[in-house]
Design a protein around this motif. Structure first.
Motif, PDB file in Angstrom:
ATOM      1  N   THR A  80       9.027  27.033 -13.045  1.00  0.00           N
ATOM      2  CA  THR A  80       7.667  26.373 -12.405  1.00  0.00           C
ATOM      3  C   THR A  80       6.475  27.066 -12.494  1.00  0.00           C
ATOM      4  O   THR A  80       5.586  26.875 -11.748  1.00  0.00           O
ATOM      5  CB  THR A  80       8.000  26.081 -11.026  1.00  0.00           C
ATOM      6  OG1 THR A  80       8.490  27.135 -10.349  1.00  0.00           O
ATOM      7  CG2 THR A  80       9.409  24.910 -10.922  1.00  0.00           C
ATOM      8  N   LEU A  81       6.625  28.578 -13.000  1.00  0.00           N
ATOM      9  CA  LEU A  81       5.580  29.328 -12.825  1.00  0.00           C
ATOM     10  C   LEU A  81       4.830  29.535 -14.100  1.00  0.00           C
ATOM     11  O   LEU A  81       3.923  30.433 -14.537  1.00  0.00           O
ATOM     12  CB  LEU A  81       6.131  30.809 -12.311  1.00  0.00           C
ATOM     13  CG  LEU A  81       6.603  30.636 -11.160  1.00  0.00           C
ATOM     14  CD1 LEU A  81       6.947  32.300 -10.714  1.00  0.00           C
ATOM     15  CD2 LEU A  81       5.611  30.466 -10.091  1.00  0.00           C
ATOM     16  N   ARG A  82       5.027  28.573 -15.111  1.00  0.00           N
ATOM     17  CA  ARG A  82       4.504  28.827 -16.214  1.00  0.00           C
ATOM     18  C   ARG A  82       2.868  28.638 -16.409  1.00  0.00           C
ATOM     19  O   ARG A  82       2.286  29.210 -17.353  1.00  0.00           O
ATOM     20  CB  ARG A  82       5.088  27.697 -17.398  1.00  0.00           C
ATOM     21  CG  ARG A  82       6.521  28.149 -17.665  1.00  0.00           C
ATOM     22  CD  ARG A  82       7.003  27.093 -18.663  1.00  0.00           C
ATOM     23  NE  ARG A  82       8.257  27.290 -18.679  1.00  0.00           N
ATOM     24  CZ  ARG A  82       8.993  27.640 -19.793  1.00  0.00           C
ATOM     25  NH1 ARG A  82       8.219  28.152 -20.773  1.00  0.00           N
ATOM     26  NH2 ARG A  82      10.358  27.609 -19.837  1.00  0.00           N
ATOM     27  N   ASN A  83       2.384  27.635 -15.869  1.00  0.00           N
ATOM     28  CA  ASN A  83       0.823  27.613 -15.730  1.00  0.00           C
ATOM     29  C   ASN A  83       0.512  27.338 -14.248  1.00  0.00           C
ATOM     30  O   ASN A  83       0.191  26.274 -13.827  1.00  0.00           O
ATOM     31  CB  ASN A  83       0.408  26.517 -16.597  1.00  0.00           C
ATOM     32  CG  ASN A  83      -1.052  26.266 -16.739  1.00  0.00           C
ATOM     33  OD1 ASN A  83      -1.733  27.037 -16.184  1.00  0.00           O
ATOM     34  ND2 ASN A  83      -1.677  25.515 -17.526  1.00  0.00           N
ATOM     35  N   LYS A  84       0.364  28.591 -13.574  1.00  0.00           N
ATOM     36  CA  LYS A  84       0.087  28.330 -12.157  1.00  0.00           C
ATOM     37  C   LYS A  84      -1.192  29.312 -11.861  1.00  0.00           C
ATOM     38  O   LYS A  84      -0.916  30.482 -12.187  1.00  0.00           O
ATOM     39  CB  LYS A  84       1.009  28.742 -11.223  1.00  0.00           C
ATOM     40  CG  LYS A  84       1.064  28.400  -9.766  1.00  0.00           C
ATOM     41  CD  LYS A  84       2.288  28.579  -9.146  1.00  0.00           C
ATOM     42  CE  LYS A  84       2.013  28.321  -7.714  1.00  0.00           C
ATOM     43  NZ  LYS A  84       3.242  28.402  -6.860  1.00  0.00           N
ATOM     44  N   ALA A 108      -9.001  28.677  -0.720  1.00  0.00           N
ATOM     45  CA  ALA A 108      -8.047  29.099  -1.635  1.00  0.00           C
ATOM     46  C   ALA A 108      -7.609  27.806  -2.426  1.00  0.00           C
ATOM     47  O   ALA A 108      -7.463  26.918  -1.658  1.00  0.00           O
ATOM     48  CB  ALA A 108      -6.673  29.440  -0.541  1.00  0.00           C
ATOM     49  N   ILE A 109      -7.406  28.195  -3.621  1.00  0.00           N
ATOM     50  CA  ILE A 109      -7.335  27.214  -4.567  1.00  0.00           C
ATOM     51  C   ILE A 109      -5.739  27.453  -5.370  1.00  0.00           C
ATOM     52  O   ILE A 109      -5.650  28.485  -5.483  1.00  0.00           O
ATOM     53  CB  ILE A 109      -8.164  27.225  -5.606  1.00  0.00           C
ATOM     54  CG1 ILE A 109      -9.630  26.787  -5.049  1.00  0.00           C
ATOM     55  CG2 ILE A 109      -8.029  26.173  -7.077  1.00  0.00           C
ATOM     56  CD1 ILE A 109      -9.890  25.557  -4.596  1.00  0.00           C
ATOM     57  N   GLU A 110      -4.885  26.314  -5.547  1.00  0.00           N
ATOM     58  CA  GLU A 110      -3.896  26.426  -6.245  1.00  0.00           C
ATOM     59  C   GLU A 110      -4.163  25.293  -7.328  1.00  0.00           C
ATOM     60  O   GLU A 110      -4.297  24.246  -6.918  1.00  0.00           O
ATOM     61  CB  GLU A 110      -2.556  26.241  -5.422  1.00  0.00           C
ATOM     62  CG  GLU A 110      -1.580  26.550  -6.529  1.00  0.00           C
ATOM     63  CD  GLU A 110      -0.160  26.569  -5.476  1.00  0.00           C
ATOM     64  OE1 GLU A 110       0.840  25.716  -5.746  1.00  0.00           O
ATOM     65  OE2 GLU A 110       0.007  27.259  -4.499  1.00  0.00           O
ATOM     66  N   GLY A 111      -3.618  25.579  -8.700  1.00  0.00           N
ATOM     67  CA  GLY A 111      -3.887  24.541  -9.548  1.00  0.00           C
ATOM     68  C   GLY A 111      -3.199  25.359 -10.859  1.00  0.00           C
ATOM     69  O   GLY A 111      -2.513  26.041 -10.989  1.00  0.00           O
ATOM     70  N   LYS A 112      -3.726  24.511 -11.932  1.00  0.00           N
ATOM     71  CA  LYS A 112      -3.193  24.985 -13.517  1.00  0.00           C
ATOM     72  C   LYS A 112      -4.479  25.260 -14.139  1.00  0.00           C
ATOM     73  O   LYS A 112      -5.505  24.543 -14.072  1.00  0.00           O
ATOM     74  CB  LYS A 112      -2.496  23.897 -14.101  1.00  0.00           C
ATOM     75  CG  LYS A 112      -3.236  22.717 -14.225  1.00  0.00           C
ATOM     76  CD  LYS A 112      -2.045  21.606 -15.048  1.00  0.00           C
ATOM     77  CE  LYS A 112      -2.683  20.365 -15.319  1.00  0.00           C
ATOM     78  NZ  LYS A 112      -1.872  19.391 -15.858  1.00  0.00           N
ATOM     79  N   VAL A 159      -9.943  25.409 -13.817  1.00  0.00           N
ATOM     80  CA  VAL A 159      -8.725  25.309 -13.097  1.00  0.00           C
ATOM     81  C   VAL A 159      -8.665  24.138 -12.305  1.00  0.00           C
ATOM     82  O   VAL A 159      -9.764  23.331 -11.697  1.00  0.00           O
ATOM     83  CB  VAL A 159      -8.689  26.308 -11.783  1.00  0.00           C
ATOM     84  CG1 VAL A 159      -7.546  26.145 -10.940  1.00  0.00           C
ATOM     85  CG2 VAL A 159      -8.806  27.730 -12.397  1.00  0.00           C
ATOM     86  N   VAL A 160      -7.702  23.005 -12.640  1.00  0.00           N
ATOM     87  CA  VAL A 160      -7.771  21.830 -12.137  1.00  0.00           C
ATOM     88  C   VAL A 160      -6.837  21.934 -10.841  1.00  0.00           C
ATOM     89  O   VAL A 160      -5.593  22.573 -10.832  1.00  0.00           O
ATOM     90  CB  VAL A 160      -6.607  20.836 -12.906  1.00  0.00           C
ATOM     91  CG1 VAL A 160      -6.591  19.693 -12.431  1.00  0.00           C
ATOM     92  CG2 VAL A 160      -7.313  20.524 -14.320  1.00  0.00           C
ATOM     93  N   CYS A 161      -7.288  21.693  -9.584  1.00  0.00           N
ATOM     94  CA  CYS A 161      -7.071  22.283  -8.369  1.00  0.00           C
ATOM     95  C   CYS A 161      -6.217  21.139  -8.011  1.00  0.00           C
ATOM     96  O   CYS A 161      -6.273  19.799  -8.075  1.00  0.00           O
ATOM     97  CB  CYS A 161      -8.052  22.105  -7.283  1.00  0.00           C
ATOM     98  SG  CYS A 161      -7.861  22.371  -5.768  1.00  0.00           S
ATOM     99  N   SER A 162      -4.723  21.466  -7.440  1.00  0.00           N
ATOM    100  CA  SER A 162      -3.728  20.682  -6.843  1.00  0.00           C
ATOM    101  C   SER A 162      -3.506  20.832  -5.312  1.00  0.00           C
ATOM    102  O   SER A 162      -3.431  19.734  -4.687  1.00  0.00           O
ATOM    103  CB  SER A 162      -2.603  20.583  -7.591  1.00  0.00           C
ATOM    104  OG  SER A 162      -2.010  22.109  -7.421  1.00  0.00           O
TER     105      SER A 162
END
Length: 110
Positions: free
Chosen positions: A3-7, A77-81, A100-103
């Motif tokens: 799950t950490l491949r593109n984070k 704070a941003i999380e995405g790919k 970065v595409v923000c999820s």
């Protein structure tokens, strides 16, 4: 670890107000840039701040939240790919952009 491949996780401040685009399909797109700072001391003992700018895009409900609550200078704070794409500019030159595409978005500070 799969799950950490593109984070991507970033904490930074917006450089400008987000650009909000309402598409004909009914979807909302938010585009903005955030600055992250890294502080270190160089060989001569001087404190140095290295600022990096990151292009962020957000879709749907996340974009609507950004439209309502996020403005220039706010810390988020941003999380995405991480994504890369290319396009041709008005002069016909091929341009490349990484975004970065923000999820997920978390508003920090005041």
């Amino acid at each position: 670890m799969n799950t950490l491949r593109n984070k991507v996780q970033l904490i930074g401040n917006l450089g400008n107000d987000p650009e909000i685009i309402n598409l004909e399909s009914g979807k909302t797109l938010a585009k903005f840039a955030i600055a992250t700072n890294e502080n270190y001391t160089n060989n001569r003992g001087e404190k140095i701040t290295d600022t990096q700018w990151h292009n962020i895009v957000a879709w749907g409900k996340t974009a609507q939240i950004i439209e309502k609550y996020v403005t220039k200078g706010k810390e988020v704070a941003i999380e995405g790919k991480l994504t890369s794409r290319s396009y041709d500019d008005k002069d016909g030159n091929k341009r490349y952009i990484t975004e970065v595409v923000c999820s997920e978005l978390l508003m920090l500070g005041k």
